[in-house]
Design an enzyme around this catalytic site. Structure first.
Site, PDB file in Angstrom:
ATOM      1  N   HIS A 186      54.563  10.361 163.244  1.00  0.00           N
ATOM      2  CA  HIS A 186      55.083   9.503 162.207  1.00  0.00           C
ATOM      3  C   HIS A 186      54.839   9.771 160.876  1.00  0.00           C
ATOM      4  CE1 HIS A 186      55.998   4.990 161.272  1.00  0.00           C
ATOM      5  NE2 HIS A 186      55.210   5.458 160.195  1.00  0.00           N
ATOM      6  N   GLU A 187      53.389  10.127 160.758  1.00  0.00           N
ATOM      7  CA  GLU A 187      53.098  10.428 159.336  1.00  0.00           C
ATOM      8  C   GLU A 187      53.598  11.736 158.733  1.00  0.00           C
ATOM      9  OE1 GLU A 187      51.567   8.099 157.671  1.00  0.00           O
ATOM     10  OE2 GLU A 187      51.348   6.892 159.417  1.00  0.00           O
ATOM     11  N   HIS A 190      56.684  11.047 157.031  1.00  0.00           N
ATOM     12  CA  HIS A 190      56.574  10.656 155.552  1.00  0.00           C
ATOM     13  C   HIS A 190      56.075  11.750 154.616  1.00  0.00           C
ATOM     14  CE1 HIS A 190      56.631   6.508 156.451  1.00  0.00           C
ATOM     15  NE2 HIS A 190      55.752   6.416 157.150  1.00  0.00           N
ATOM     16  N   GLU A 270      60.095   2.900 157.716  1.00  0.00           N
ATOM     17  CA  GLU A 270      59.307   2.875 158.700  1.00  0.00           C
ATOM     18  C   GLU A 270      60.137   3.203 160.105  1.00  0.00           C
ATOM     19  OE1 GLU A 270      55.738   2.995 158.953  1.00  0.00           O
ATOM     20  OE2 GLU A 270      56.129   3.047 156.849  1.00  0.00           O
TER      21      GLU A 270
END
Length: 650
Positions: A186-187, A190, A270
């Protein structure tokens, strides 16, 4: 999902952010002028008692409101407010120029050393290494927020080169390897889709708005009291106090605007990052179970650091609790249902620390479970991503795990220590010619680092015998340890590296690849780096440099002239440059190649994938991707700031 499309979307979001910020500043300036005028109109005169207010308001000689609201005053107040905001933004931006480490350190984060013996810390480092190698980006530094029992994580940085991953103590204690993999993926989303730089810009811009409220508090104190700090005597001029109160109210409005802007920009990102976690791992259970644990955990995702409110939009889950003005994240229940449409609504309850042995067992179980869930994961991920790319990245993760396991234990251990990592990089460059190698060892001796020369000599044979396909993973594993050098040590390291490369008076392609990877990912840690600015939107604008790079690339991978022409044509057609022809060898020298790659780095985000896809098609057109071709592709992608999953054909 197309990460480059999302990077372009992030750029558009930057423009939206600036537009919203401009609206907020203009609103604050207008409100400030209005409040100042009203305050001085109502409080004109030295007020000692509230009974004077009525008399003041009805006095025949009182100036009109227009007297206090003039264009001259409007210009002065607007200039003061905008100047104050600009100064605060500039100061904050200079602070954040250091990259992700500044954000992590402001939260009280401590860098996890690559050679740590802590089981939980080692586990998260292993997951980060695997995901980095699979995505084709450098292994970022990992920071631990010790004492933060809430479960949370974040990614911060201006570019992939200076990115860091931050995790709370609660996250590494409560997550197993499978869930950590989902969170780290997930990070990484980003990082790759451009959210990090957008988030840092948001911090800088919003700090200027909130600063007005801080000014108001100072003015209130100055107007409310005079004399010593502990005196209680009131000031004779109530206007100052009232003006300060007005500024505090305006500051609250600034906080309101800031929360509104953060919510508008970050909530949509998100969902995208959750989808990317499925894409990277091809396992929806990892990120889904991580969110379920956050939802069912006693301490939740709350972060108590004083700076948490400033970067709340960068965390994986809501960091401020229920008191925040605006939720910067979608509800966890909605995020879980996006990943698991058939979810029964039950959270995973966690109240106490998970033991390391249990985590290890869960990690092994998770690894086996992932193999059996491939079909289900593909269906779940289809809502978010293209199946072909998902399969490629999933295979890249498995390939990264295999590469790390294949590196000899001794060399892998050295890669996690600054001295050992330096020795590994130097040893990879030691020449086969004895005289040249002796000259290179002399340069290493001039570093005057105790034990460095001896270590290089000890591992020289092991490094020389290393499978060529493992050179790139070994370099990438060494980067976090090299980032732990001091500024002076880095300066000496870089100087010695250049001397070793130039020792044979030749500049070979592997030397360029190694130097580009090391320089590109270490320089932001120690130097002031100017980011490349997009200049070219169309492929035809970079046809010449593209032809140079493509011509050099086919010659590194093929000796047969027919294969060179076929590979070149394949790559040129993919890029949409159908009239390009293979350049003569003298027109694509090493110097020309380096300049051309640097020029391609100035392309717009949506053009870069097309060019990189052409390079990838060029080297893989015959079904074989050699280690040197993979190294060159990785180095080109690094210079272009476009991490790419490695090609898996061999």
């Amino acid at each position: 999902m197309n990460f480059f499309t999302e990077q372009d979307q992030a750029r558009r979001n930057s423009k939206i952010l600036i537009a919203l910020f401009a609206v907020a500043v203009c609103s604050l300036i207008a409100i400030t002028n209005l409040v100042v005028a009203i305050t001085f109109w109502l409080m004109d005169g030295q007020l000692q008692d509230s009974s004077h207010v009525t008399e003041l308001l009805h006095s025949a000689g009182k100036p009109s409101f227009a007297h206090y609201f003039s264009w001259q005053n409007f210009g002065k107040i607007s200039l003061m407010v905008s100047s104050a905001i600009a100064i605060v933004i500039a100061y904050k931006w200079l602070q954040l120029a250091a990259g992700g480490k500044r954000v992590a350190e402001s939260l009280g984060g401590v860098r996890i050393h690559p050679n740590t013996d802590n089981v939980n810390e080692k586990r998260v480092l292993n997951v980060v290494e695997e995901m980095a190698l699979a995505s084709g980006m450098p292994v970022p530094a990992v920071y631990l927020l010790r004492g933060e029992k809430g479960i949370n994580a974040f990614a911060a940085g201006n570019t992939p080169a200076d990115a860091v991953i931050g995790v709370t103590q609660g996250a590494i204690e409560q997550f197993d390897s499978e869930q950590l993999q989902g969170v780290v993926a997930h990070e990484f989303s980003h990082i790759l889709n451009g959210d990090m730089r957008l988030n840092l810009r948001m911090i800088a811009l919003l700090s200027g708005i909130v600063f007005i409220g801080n000014i108001g508090e100072l003015i209130m104190r100055a107007g409310g009291r005079h004399g010593g700090y502990h005196t209680t005597k009131r000031s004779g001029d109530a206007r100052v106090f009232m003006l300060g109160l007005a500024f505090v109210i305006i500051g609250w409005l600034g906080v309101f605007f800031g929360g509104l802007i953060k919510a508008a920009i970050s909530r949509q990102r998100e969902f995208l990052a959750d989808a990317s976690a499925v894409q990277f791992t091809r396992n929806p259970q990892g990120i889904a179970n991580a969110l379920k644990i956050i939802g069912g955990y006693q301490a939740g995702s709350r972060v108590f650091s004083a700076k948490a409110s400033e970067i709340s939009h960068m965390f994986i889950a809501e960091a401020l609790g229920s008191w925040a003005s605006f939720d910067t994240h979608p509800e966890i229940e909605k995020r879980i249902r996006k990943i698991e449409p058939g979810w029964n609504g039950a959270m995973i309850s966690r109240r106490m620390r998970v033991e390391a042995s249990a985590q290890a067992g869960a990690a092994l179980h998770g690894k086996e479970q992932r193999k059996g869930q491939a079909a289900m994961a593909a269906v779940a991920g289809a809502a978010f991503v293209a199946a072909q790319q998902t399969q490629a990245i999933h295979s890249a993760v498995a390939d990264a795990e295999h590469s790390i396991e294949s590196i000899p234990y001794g060399l892998k251990k050295l890669a996690h220590e600054p001295l050992g990592a330096s020795a590994l990089v130097y040893s990879l460059l030691l020449d086969a010619d004895k005289a040249t190698a002796e000259q290179q060892i002399t340069y290493i001796e001039q570093c005057q680092v105790k034990g460095l020369v001896m270590l290089c000599l000890q591992i020289k044979e092991d490094v020389a015998g290393l499978d060529v396909s493992l050179r790139l993973p070994l370099i990438e594993l060494s980067l976090p340890a090299l980032k732990m050098l001091s500024a002076e040590q880095y300066k000496q390291f870089k100087k010695t590296l250049l001397l070793i490369i130039r020792a044979d008076k030749k500049f070979e392609i592997f030397e360029w690849c190694l130097f580009q990877l090391v320089r590109h990912y270490l320089a932001p840690e120690f130097e002031t780096i100017r980011a490349s600015k997009p200049q070219y939107k169309k492929a035809k604008q970079v046809a010449k440099p593209y032809a140079i790079v493509l011509s050099a690339l086919v010659r590194y991978g093929h000796d047969d002239e027919g294969e060179q022409h076929r590979g070149f044509t394949k790559g040129a057609n993919t890029a949409g440059l159908y009239t390009l022809t293979l350049l003569p060898e003298q027109d694509c020298s090493m110097d020309d190649f380096v300049k051309a790659v640097n020029q391609l780095a100035n392309c717009f985000p949506l053009l870069k994938p097309k060019l990189l896809k052409g390079f990838a098609d060029c080297v893989s057109h015959d079904g074989v991707v050699s280690p040197i071709e993979q190294e060159v592709l990785t180095a080109i992608a690094a210079v272009m700031d476009c991490p790419q999953p490695r090609l898996l054909m061999s």
